[in-house]
Scaffold this motif. Structure first.
Motif, mmCIF file in Angstrom:
data_model
loop_
_atom_site.group_PDB
_atom_site.id
_atom_site.type_symbol
_atom_site.label_atom_id
_atom_site.label_comp_id
_atom_site.label_asym_id
_atom_site.label_seq_id
_atom_site.Cartn_x
_atom_site.Cartn_y
_atom_site.Cartn_z
ATOM 1 N N THR A 73 1.181 -1.316 0.295
ATOM 2 C CA THR A 73 -0.063 -0.028 0.193
ATOM 3 C C THR A 73 0.692 1.453 -0.029
ATOM 4 O OG1 THR A 73 -0.279 0.285 2.013
ATOM 5 C CG2 THR A 73 -1.314 -1.384 1.712
ATOM 6 N N GLU A 74 0.512 2.502 -0.305
ATOM 7 C CA GLU A 74 0.979 3.050 -0.354
ATOM 8 C C GLU A 74 1.677 4.041 1.334
ATOM 9 O OE1 GLU A 74 2.113 6.918 -1.192
ATOM 10 O OE2 GLU A 74 2.261 5.921 -2.517
ATOM 11 N N GLN A 99 1.549 -1.315 -7.137
ATOM 12 C CA GLN A 99 1.063 -0.418 -8.059
ATOM 13 C C GLN A 99 2.933 -0.143 -8.347
ATOM 14 O OE1 GLN A 99 -1.460 0.887 -8.816
ATOM 15 N NE2 GLN A 99 -3.216 -0.653 -7.686
ATOM 16 N N ASP A 100 2.591 0.124 -9.768
ATOM 17 C CA ASP A 100 4.185 0.520 -10.530
ATOM 18 C C ASP A 100 5.132 1.806 -9.677
ATOM 19 O OD1 ASP A 100 4.246 -2.356 -11.954
ATOM 20 O OD2 ASP A 100 3.167 -1.452 -13.697
ATOM 21 N N GLU A 101 4.002 2.464 -9.826
ATOM 22 C CA GLU A 101 4.602 4.011 -9.433
ATOM 23 C C GLU A 101 4.890 4.141 -8.249
ATOM 24 O OE1 GLU A 101 3.009 7.707 -8.302
ATOM 25 O OE2 GLU A 101 1.583 6.987 -9.994
ATOM 26 N N ARG A 105 8.824 3.800 -6.728
ATOM 27 C CA ARG A 105 9.407 4.712 -5.721
ATOM 28 C C ARG A 105 10.542 4.584 -4.911
ATOM 29 N NH1 ARG A 105 4.759 6.837 -3.379
ATOM 30 N NH2 ARG A 105 5.499 7.539 -1.905
ATOM 31 N N LEU A 106 9.927 3.392 -4.518
ATOM 32 C CA LEU A 106 10.326 1.809 -3.307
ATOM 33 C C LEU A 106 11.954 1.791 -4.405
ATOM 34 C CD1 LEU A 106 10.195 1.677 -0.543
ATOM 35 C CD2 LEU A 106 9.385 -0.798 -1.189
ATOM 36 N N LEU A 107 11.995 1.483 -5.203
ATOM 37 C CA LEU A 107 13.028 0.990 -5.964
ATOM 38 C C LEU A 107 14.394 1.864 -6.211
ATOM 39 C CD1 LEU A 107 11.809 -1.709 -8.101
ATOM 40 C CD2 LEU A 107 13.034 -2.536 -5.721
ATOM 41 N N PRO A 116 8.648 -9.884 -6.140
ATOM 42 C CA PRO A 116 7.063 -9.774 -5.873
ATOM 43 C C PRO A 116 6.728 -11.486 -6.653
ATOM 44 C CG PRO A 116 8.240 -9.916 -8.921
ATOM 45 C CD PRO A 116 9.582 -9.717 -7.008
ATOM 46 N N GLY A 117 5.597 -11.846 -6.143
ATOM 47 C CA GLY A 117 4.952 -13.215 -5.688
ATOM 48 C C GLY A 117 4.999 -13.738 -4.838
#
Length: 198
Positions: A73-74, A99-101, A105-107, A116-117
């Motif tokens: 989540t955000e 969410q990709d956005e 930001r995190l990466l 992922p997954g």
């Protein structure tokens, strides 16, 4: 090494629906000989609150965060970015949905390893090693950028100090020599001198 683990409730429900338990991850961590973790010590710390992590003194060398969530989540991203800003430690973030956005930001800083997954608990050691390597390399780059920005700022201040002296009719080399002489007389670097003057 202390390994902090966060498993959100929805992630735990997802595990249970597949016949697994959060204990599978704890057991996998404890059973890795290379981690030097004994079952009776507090090297693996299950977090019941993320706020608790913010109040602890953390060390990039000695600490690791494993962040497992069903949906990133955000609020999660804001917490992780804040943690990176004030107490940066290597992080592994595992999420089934995101969410990709937000992940971008995190990466962006390069110090977070995103998985992922579904994550096989048996892969934890290799992912932790990858995370620590990525964190180390990205931190070196961050430190280089900070040093370059500082050097650029010092060069700008030096040029500004020289320009002030040149307005008095001195050449650039004469202005530089005066600044250098003043720095030597005060026993400080020319960069520190121009910080004081400008």
């Amino acid at each position: 090494m202390r390994i902090f683990t966060w498993l959100d409730p929805l992630f735990c429900q997802t595990l249970e629906s597949r016949g697994q338990t959060p204990d599978n991850y704890q057991y996998a961590l404890r059973s890795i000989p290379e981690m030097n973790v004994s079952s009776d010590c507090n090297d693996i710390i299950s977090l019941t609150s993320l706020r608790a992590l913010e109040s602890m003194p953390l060390s990039a060398k000695d600490d690791q965060l494993l962040f497992f969530t069903a949906s990133l989540t955000e609020q999660d991203i804001c917490f992780l970015l804040r943690l990176l800003r004030f107490s940066a430690i290597p992080m592994i973030v595992n999420a089934a949905h995101w969410q990709d956005e937000g992940v971008s930001r995190l990466l962006e800083c390069g110090r977070v390893t995103f998985v992922p997954g579904e994550l096989d608990p048996q892969r934890l050691l290799s992912i932790i090693q990858l995370s620590r390597l990525r964190f180390s390399l990205a931190s070196e780059q961050v430190n280089k950028m900070i040093a370059l920005e500082s050097s650029l700022q010092a060069q700008k201040l030096l040029a500004k100090a020289k320009a002030e002296l040149q307005r008095l009719g001195l050449s650039e080399s004469e202005a530089h020599n005066i600044l250098q002489k003043q720095a030597m007389e005060r026993g400080i670097s020319i960069e520190k001198l121009v910080h004081q003057l400008v």
